[in-house]
Design a protein around this motif. Structure first.
Motif, mmCIF file in Angstrom:
data_model
loop_
_atom_site.group_PDB
_atom_site.id
_atom_site.type_symbol
_atom_site.label_atom_id
_atom_site.label_comp_id
_atom_site.label_asym_id
_atom_site.label_seq_id
_atom_site.Cartn_x
_atom_site.Cartn_y
_atom_site.Cartn_z
ATOM 1 N N GLY A 242 0.824 -1.204 0.000
ATOM 2 C CA GLY A 242 0.000 0.000 0.000
ATOM 3 C C GLY A 242 0.857 1.251 0.000
ATOM 4 O O GLY A 242 2.091 1.174 0.009
ATOM 5 N N SER A 243 0.193 2.394 0.015
ATOM 6 C CA SER A 243 0.931 3.663 -0.021
ATOM 7 C C SER A 243 1.725 3.878 1.259
ATOM 8 O O SER A 243 2.708 4.628 1.258
ATOM 9 N N HIS A 244 1.359 3.205 2.372
ATOM 10 C CA HIS A 244 2.060 3.431 3.635
ATOM 11 C C HIS A 244 2.514 2.162 4.331
ATOM 12 O O HIS A 244 2.901 2.207 5.504
ATOM 13 N N GLY A 245 2.439 1.033 3.671
ATOM 14 C CA GLY A 245 2.866 -0.204 4.331
ATOM 15 C C GLY A 245 2.523 -1.413 3.487
ATOM 16 O O GLY A 245 2.080 -1.290 2.340
ATOM 17 N N MET A 246 2.730 -2.568 4.085
ATOM 18 C CA MET A 246 2.503 -3.834 3.376
ATOM 19 C C MET A 246 1.861 -4.819 4.317
ATOM 20 O O MET A 246 2.137 -4.781 5.520
ATOM 21 N N VAL A 247 1.049 -5.714 3.792
ATOM 22 C CA VAL A 247 0.483 -6.759 4.644
ATOM 23 C C VAL A 247 0.546 -8.083 3.877
ATOM 24 O O VAL A 247 0.278 -8.129 2.685
ATOM 25 N N THR A 248 0.921 -9.136 4.617
ATOM 26 C CA THR A 248 1.129 -10.458 4.017
ATOM 27 C C THR A 248 0.376 -11.486 4.849
ATOM 28 O O THR A 248 0.324 -11.367 6.079
ATOM 29 N N THR A 249 -0.192 -12.505 4.212
ATOM 30 C CA THR A 249 -0.823 -13.587 4.987
ATOM 31 C C THR A 249 0.225 -14.218 5.898
ATOM 32 O O THR A 249 1.376 -14.425 5.485
ATOM 33 N N ALA A 250 -0.192 -14.509 7.126
ATOM 34 C CA ALA A 250 0.720 -15.136 8.080
ATOM 35 C C ALA A 250 1.097 -16.516 7.562
ATOM 36 O O ALA A 250 0.278 -17.202 6.952
ATOM 37 N N PRO A 251 2.349 -16.930 7.819
ATOM 38 C CA PRO A 251 2.721 -18.286 7.418
ATOM 39 C C PRO A 251 1.908 -19.293 8.216
ATOM 40 O O PRO A 251 1.377 -18.963 9.278
#
Ligand code: NAI
Length: 335
Positions: A242-251
């Protein structure tokens, strides 16, 4: 509708067998009432312990007074006709993905449902019931990454007894990730470009790995890596920048073991393990929605649009260029 839903399941293989099991043991407000499979022994094995009726004809199951609603989990090519029959009988159905295997049938289902003015079909695009995917969506919705700019998905499959063609990988497998891109970015796919590679040049119709890249209507971009045999098991995840960060599915949550000079973590063998929780939540949410006649979850329109994107991806493989995804006006039923 009140009381306990009487559910009929068509197709009792891996997926239908799991849905039948979940209806039986995990859904308080529903019971397994009827089962149909062309493999009569398989149907009897599932129906017997549940006290469910066995049908030899799927259309008779759909029409039966013993059945309030239907789960369609027979092979992909059967979905369209069976979903039509459910509409004609005014019965809710959880239709496994893909909604159909050709776009004309999917469009006709959307048109018929819109004519009826009732959302009776839910399509088994079940990522929105997976806790890891839901946590990503919630982080986006809380504004934690700012404006979503890019979706990245990976869908690494175990081997199939009959290796799928590249088109089948798109229509049967990547539809889930195409749905995730639309759902998580809250946007539509406007253009798709699929590049692939194979270790067997004589089977160029069976790409080992496909890299799908997409332009979204609102300006975001997206990519999906999907293969036909990962060589190690099953793995699905997403990452949104995103414009201010990132999010990833938890392993996934199996332990990391250090032993004999190695660090190792097991990988789920298939979707039935990876998405075990999601399949339970999906049928729980579906049965509650049906009982309350308050449909939620992926619609026939979602089924149509993801199929349109997948088939356009197949065209892109053939033509070698990015292709615009045709998107008709959204019927008001799906507003
Ligand atoms: P499967 O091959 O394990 O089971 C299919 C079953 O359908 C078999 O028992 C077979 O005898 C039966 N069958 C074949 N033709 C039939 C017909 N005309 N009428 C009734 N039954 C028939 O396949 P699987 O993996 O269970 O897939 C079934 C459907 O579920 C497919 O459409 C597939 O795309 C979908 N699926 C969805 C998943 C998801 O994550 N939502 C995961 C796996 C499959």
């Amino acid at each position: 509708m009140t009381g306990q839903l009487r559910v009929g399941v068509i197709g009792t293989g891996g997926m239908g067998g799991r849905h039948a099991h979940n209806i039986r043991y995990q859904v308080a407000n529903a019971r397994l009432a009827a089962v149909m499979d062309v493999d009569a022994d398989r149907a009897a094995d599932i129906a017997g312990p549940a006290g469910a009726d066995v049908f030899t004809d799927s259309l008779e199951l759909i029409a039966s007074d013993l059945v309030d609603c239907v789960i369609i989990a027979s092979p992909d090519a059967t979905h369209g006709d069976l979903a039509f029959a459910c509409l004609e009988h005014g019965k809710h159905a959880l239709v496994e993905k893909p909604l159909a295997t050709d776009l004309d049938t999917a469009a006709a289902l959307v048109e018929r449902e819109a004519q009826l003015g009732r959302r009776l079909l839910q399509v088994g695009l079940m990522r929105r019931y997976d806790p890891q995917h839901v946590a990503v969506k919630e982080a986006i919705d809380r504004g934690e990454i700012g404006r979503p700019l890019m979706f990245r998905g990976w869908h690494r499959n175990p081997p199939e007894a009959t290796p799928p063609t590249s088109k089948e990988v798109l229509v049967n497998s990547a539809v889930h990730d195409l749905y995730s891109a639309r759902w998580l970015l809250e946007d539509e796919i406007s253009e798709i470009y699929v590049r692939g590679t194979t270790i067997n040049p004589e089977r160029s119709d069976q790409l080992d790995l496909q890299l799908i890249t997409m332009a979204m209507a609102g300006g975001a971009i997206a990519s999906i890596e999907v293969n036909k045999d990962s060589g190690f098991g099953y793995e699905v995840g997403v990452e949104i920048s995103g414009s201010h960060g990132m999010v990833t599915t938890a392993p996934h949550d199996t332990p990391v073991v250090r032993q004999d000079g190695h660090i190792r973590q097991s990988v789920e063998p298939d979707w039935l393990e990876r998405f075990a929780v999601a399949y339970v939540r999906e049928v729980q949410a579906w049965s509650t929605a049906v009982l309350e006649d308050r449909p939620e979850g992926p619609t026939a329109w979602d089924g149509y649009l993801t199929l349109a994107a997948a088939l356009t991806g197949a065209t892109s493989i053939q033509t070698g260029v990015p292709v615009k995804v045709d998107r008709p006006a959204r019927p008001t039923l799906y507003a």
